[in-house]
Write a protein that holds these residues in place. Structure first.
Motif, mmCIF file in Angstrom:
data_model
loop_
_atom_site.group_PDB
_atom_site.id
_atom_site.type_symbol
_atom_site.label_atom_id
_atom_site.label_comp_id
_atom_site.label_asym_id
_atom_site.label_seq_id
_atom_site.Cartn_x
_atom_site.Cartn_y
_atom_site.Cartn_z
ATOM 1 N N GLY A 12 -3.889 31.239 -54.402
ATOM 2 C CA GLY A 12 -5.527 31.088 -53.278
ATOM 3 C C GLY A 12 -6.151 32.816 -53.178
ATOM 4 O O GLY A 12 -7.037 32.545 -53.085
ATOM 5 N N TYR A 13 -5.585 33.630 -53.455
ATOM 6 C CA TYR A 13 -5.611 34.859 -53.582
ATOM 7 C C TYR A 13 -7.317 34.317 -54.641
ATOM 8 O O TYR A 13 -8.572 35.226 -54.455
ATOM 9 N N ALA A 16 -10.002 31.715 -53.892
ATOM 10 C CA ALA A 16 -11.112 32.829 -52.455
ATOM 11 C C ALA A 16 -11.898 33.640 -52.934
ATOM 12 O O ALA A 16 -12.770 33.748 -53.072
ATOM 13 N N SER A 243 -8.776 27.169 -51.459
ATOM 14 C CA SER A 243 -7.705 28.166 -51.310
ATOM 15 C C SER A 243 -6.591 27.889 -50.142
ATOM 16 O O SER A 243 -5.585 28.577 -49.989
ATOM 17 N N SER A 252 -7.623 33.224 -46.691
ATOM 18 C CA SER A 252 -8.936 32.939 -47.372
ATOM 19 C C SER A 252 -10.156 33.403 -46.723
ATOM 20 O O SER A 252 -11.058 34.134 -47.492
#
Length: 320
Positions: A12-13, A16, A243, A252
């Motif tokens: 997810g990071y 983003a 994300s 996010s």
């Protein structure tokens, strides 16, 4: 039906951050086109969202099963996502760029994480932690430092530009919250395609096709329009929405605060904007805030699963 994927915060990071880099570069390109290129914000956004929607929906229509049908009960949500979320976020940002510097506009746009945290706490969908507060404060302080020495700072406040920049942050927050809800029922690409289509129709009302200066569009202009549609729209919005499958909206958005750092670096290399010591310190603070946010996620204690309830414990009324 496939079981839902388990959230992966690291992925997810990464998604983003990719969105932040593309948005950072595209902001400088948009300012160049509005300033030196002589294009209006509505004109650029009509081509940006229109071409993006045609590419996405055209590609999806060729896949097995074609475009997914949207039930009538979800029409209002899609209309709000495109006509309010996207139009407010992109439109207010471009209007701000026509009046103030990129850094000044981004400072107020990136109050969005604070808005999202307030919304999450108020609706009890997120827990306010000390790590979140420190990460947000550090990143916002970094954005403030990056504004020192830039045109349009505190010494020369442009009220319309400031209001447009704040409106962009509101639109970004609205888009993140509503996009998260809709992603529980729709895949990312169809969601983006329909939202961009609605946004392009909205911009066509503000920038009528027959009133556009078609005669001045050469190959270079077409190339910039394609860049805005693909690199500045389809790819970063797709990464950001993806994300949200792994991160809370505020996380996010906070990670996407790398955008001012990227924008400042690109503006220095392309437009010749000078980065002074305070601006470099601000960029470091933004990076520090994002790092603090990730550490807060990694170091947060995990809940211990409760043992199975006994028959005696199952007796009695259930509580919310």
């Amino acid at each position: 039906m496939k079981p839902p994927r388990r959230p992966n915060p690291a992925l997810g990071y990464l998604l983003a951050v990719g969105a932040a880099v593309m948005w950072g570069v595209s902001g400088v390109v948009a300012r160049f086109l509005i300033g030196d290129g002589g294009h209006s914000p509505a004109e650029l956004l009509f081509f940006r969202t229109g071409i993006a929607s045609l590419i996405l929906l055209g590609w999806l229509s060729r896949k097995p099963g074609g475009l997914p049908a949207i039930p009538r009960r979800d029409w209002p949500a899609f209309l709000l996502l495109g006509a309010i979320g996207l139009v407010a976020n992109q439109g207010c940002y471009y209007l701000a760029l026509s009046r103030v510097s990129v850094g000044y506009a981004l400072l107020f746009q990136y109050t969005a994480p604070v808005m999202l945290m307030g919304y999450g706490v108020a609706t009890r969908t997120e827990r306010l932690t000390l790590g979140k507060i420190l990460a947000a404060a550090t990143a916002l302080a970094g954005c403030v430092l990056m504004l020192i020495g830039q045109e349009g700072g505190a010494a020369a406040i442009n009220v319309p530009g400031t209001l447009f920049a704040i409106g962009s942050g509101v639109g970004f927050s609205f888009y993140a919250v509503l996009g998260t809800r809709l992603q529980q029922r729709y895949a990312t690409l169809p969601l983006m395609g329909y939202a961009f289509l609605i946004a392009s129709v909205t911009w066509s009302l503000l920038a009528p096709v027959w009133a556009l200066p078609w005669s001045k569009y050469d190959g270079k202009a077409v190339g910039f329009f394609l860049y805005l549609a693909i690199v500045a729209t389809i790819l970063p919005f797709g990464l950001f929405l993806a994300s949200l499958r792994h991160l809370e909206p505020s996380r996010s958005s906070l990670t996407s605060m790398l955008e001012p750092v990227v924008a400042a670096a690109v503006a220095w290399g392309w437009l010749g904007e000078t980065l002074v010591g305070w601006q470099l310190a601000g960029g470091g603070a933004v990076l520090g805030g994002v790092l603090l946010l990730q550490l807060e996620t990694l170091l947060r204690p995990r809940p211990v699963p409760s043992p199975p309830a006994t028959d005696a414990q199952r007796v009695g009324p259930e509580r919310d």
